[in-house]
Design a protein around this motif. Sequence first.
Motif, PDB file in Angstrom:
ATOM      1  N   GLN A  60     118.260  34.472  30.577  1.00 14.54           N
ATOM      2  CA  GLN A  60     118.086  32.702  31.079  1.00 14.54           C
ATOM      3  C   GLN A  60     118.784  32.030  29.395  1.00 14.54           C
ATOM      4  O   GLN A  60     119.077  30.869  30.109  1.00 14.54           O
ATOM      5  CB  GLN A  60     116.845  32.538  30.959  1.00 14.54           C
ATOM      6  CG  GLN A  60     116.699  31.048  31.703  1.00 14.54           C
ATOM      7  CD  GLN A  60     115.406  31.082  32.401  1.00 14.54           C
ATOM      8  OE1 GLN A  60     113.910  31.710  32.394  1.00 14.54           O
ATOM      9  NE2 GLN A  60     115.061  30.087  32.919  1.00 14.54           N
ATOM     10  N   LEU A  61     118.255  32.091  28.209  1.00 12.81           N
ATOM     11  CA  LEU A  61     118.410  31.351  27.622  1.00 12.81           C
ATOM     12  C   LEU A  61     119.680  31.247  26.667  1.00 12.81           C
ATOM     13  O   LEU A  61     120.071  30.637  26.242  1.00 12.81           O
ATOM     14  CB  LEU A  61     116.988  31.502  26.325  1.00 12.81           C
ATOM     15  CG  LEU A  61     115.800  31.349  27.088  1.00 12.81           C
ATOM     16  CD1 LEU A  61     114.862  31.193  25.794  1.00 12.81           C
ATOM     17  CD2 LEU A  61     115.456  29.426  26.368  1.00 12.81           C
ATOM     18  N   ILE A 118     112.286  25.399  20.721  1.00 13.57           N
ATOM     19  CA  ILE A 118     111.577  24.230  19.555  1.00 13.57           C
ATOM     20  C   ILE A 118     112.925  22.871  18.684  1.00 13.57           C
ATOM     21  O   ILE A 118     113.092  22.314  19.010  1.00 13.57           O
ATOM     22  CB  ILE A 118     110.534  24.867  18.799  1.00 13.57           C
ATOM     23  CG1 ILE A 118     109.061  24.817  20.103  1.00 13.57           C
ATOM     24  CG2 ILE A 118     109.835  24.127  17.024  1.00 13.57           C
ATOM     25  CD1 ILE A 118     108.129  25.869  18.923  1.00 13.57           C
ATOM     26  N   ALA A 119     113.591  24.079  17.838  1.00 14.36           N
ATOM     27  CA  ALA A 119     114.308  23.556  16.908  1.00 14.36           C
ATOM     28  C   ALA A 119     115.101  22.611  17.544  1.00 14.36           C
ATOM     29  O   ALA A 119     115.508  22.060  17.262  1.00 14.36           O
ATOM     30  CB  ALA A 119     114.987  25.238  16.394  1.00 14.36           C
ATOM     31  N   ALA A 125     116.734  15.702  20.535  1.00 13.00           N
ATOM     32  CA  ALA A 125     115.737  14.197  20.212  1.00 13.00           C
ATOM     33  C   ALA A 125     116.366  13.486  19.894  1.00 13.00           C
ATOM     34  O   ALA A 125     116.811  12.453  19.680  1.00 13.00           O
ATOM     35  CB  ALA A 125     113.869  15.228  19.945  1.00 13.00           C
ATOM     36  N   ALA A 126     116.747  13.850  18.582  1.00  9.70           N
ATOM     37  CA  ALA A 126     116.909  13.520  16.634  1.00  9.70           C
ATOM     38  C   ALA A 126     118.778  12.466  17.724  1.00  9.70           C
ATOM     39  O   ALA A 126     119.056  11.279  17.137  1.00  9.70           O
ATOM     40  CB  ALA A 126     117.480  14.223  16.222  1.00  9.70           C
ATOM     41  N   TYR A 127     119.730  13.492  18.054  1.00 10.10           N
ATOM     42  CA  TYR A 127     120.691  13.391  18.627  1.00 10.10           C
ATOM     43  C   TYR A 127     120.877  12.391  19.924  1.00 10.10           C
ATOM     44  O   TYR A 127     121.608  11.554  19.208  1.00 10.10           O
ATOM     45  CB  TYR A 127     121.389  14.876  19.273  1.00 10.10           C
ATOM     46  CG  TYR A 127     123.081  14.319  19.175  1.00 10.10           C
ATOM     47  CD1 TYR A 127     124.116  14.814  18.535  1.00 10.10           C
ATOM     48  CD2 TYR A 127     123.212  14.316  21.320  1.00 10.10           C
ATOM     49  CE1 TYR A 127     125.367  14.065  18.897  1.00 10.10           C
ATOM     50  CE2 TYR A 127     124.056  14.356  21.440  1.00 10.10           C
ATOM     51  CZ  TYR A 127     126.047  14.575  20.350  1.00 10.10           C
ATOM     52  OH  TYR A 127     127.277  13.921  20.471  1.00 10.10           O
ATOM     53  N   LEU A 164     115.127  21.761  27.861  1.00 10.68           N
ATOM     54  CA  LEU A 164     114.440  22.863  26.691  1.00 10.68           C
ATOM     55  C   LEU A 164     112.957  22.186  27.080  1.00 10.68           C
ATOM     56  O   LEU A 164     112.083  23.827  26.076  1.00 10.68           O
ATOM     57  CB  LEU A 164     115.033  22.262  24.803  1.00 10.68           C
ATOM     58  CG  LEU A 164     116.867  22.303  24.939  1.00 10.68           C
ATOM     59  CD1 LEU A 164     117.123  21.625  23.949  1.00 10.68           C
ATOM     60  CD2 LEU A 164     116.497  23.851  25.064  1.00 10.68           C
ATOM     61  N   GLU A 165     113.083  20.858  26.633  1.00 13.75           N
ATOM     62  CA  GLU A 165     111.089  20.860  26.759  1.00 13.75           C
ATOM     63  C   GLU A 165     111.015  21.287  27.806  1.00 13.75           C
ATOM     64  O   GLU A 165     109.133  22.111  27.613  1.00 13.75           O
ATOM     65  CB  GLU A 165     110.750  19.490  27.314  1.00 13.75           C
ATOM     66  CG  GLU A 165     111.774  18.752  25.683  1.00 13.75           C
ATOM     67  CD  GLU A 165     110.958  17.250  25.460  1.00 13.75           C
ATOM     68  OE1 GLU A 165     111.001  16.494  24.227  1.00 13.75           O
ATOM     69  OE2 GLU A 165     111.295  16.566  26.731  1.00 13.75           O
TER      70      GLU A 165
END
Length: 170
Positions: A60-61, A118-119, A125-127, A164-165
């Motif tokens: 899945q990931l 998490i990474a 989020a920063a992007y 992702l979250e």
Amino acid sequence: MTAVQAVQPQTEFYPTRIDLASDIRTQVVIILSQTLASSLDLKTQTKQAHWNVKGMDFIQLHELFDDMAGELEEFVDMVAERITALGAIAKGTARVAAKASILPEYPLDAVSGKEHLIALADRYAAYGKHIREAIDKTDAAGDADTADLYTEMSRAIDKRLWFLEAHLVG
């Protein structure tokens, strides 16, 4: 996060009939160039996760991360083509991206799905923040077309961050 080295400002533009003043194009190309570097960096970091994820949710990931990297490749192309449409040179080598990206280095020892989630969530989020700031900056500079490009990217990045979250809840 480490200090970000600025992308070298464009010093020369090719002749173009585009009706944006050269000072506007210069401002926008500087913003786009940092986005290009960060997009390339995020794409390769996402591929790092795709190649190295292990665990019960592997397939899945593995597939999710590959889809996300493919989407980022489309953004890389859109941003680079916008830079060249404005009469500048798109600087998109790995070395340029590494120097100019807003993102921190990826944890190369990440293995589990959770570690990768998490990474990537931190980096998305920063992007996403960078993209939203670029919407405002390019709009304020007078380039509505580039602001619109960033708006399209922002919606997609926010959706991917949600994906992702969602995996991290519970």
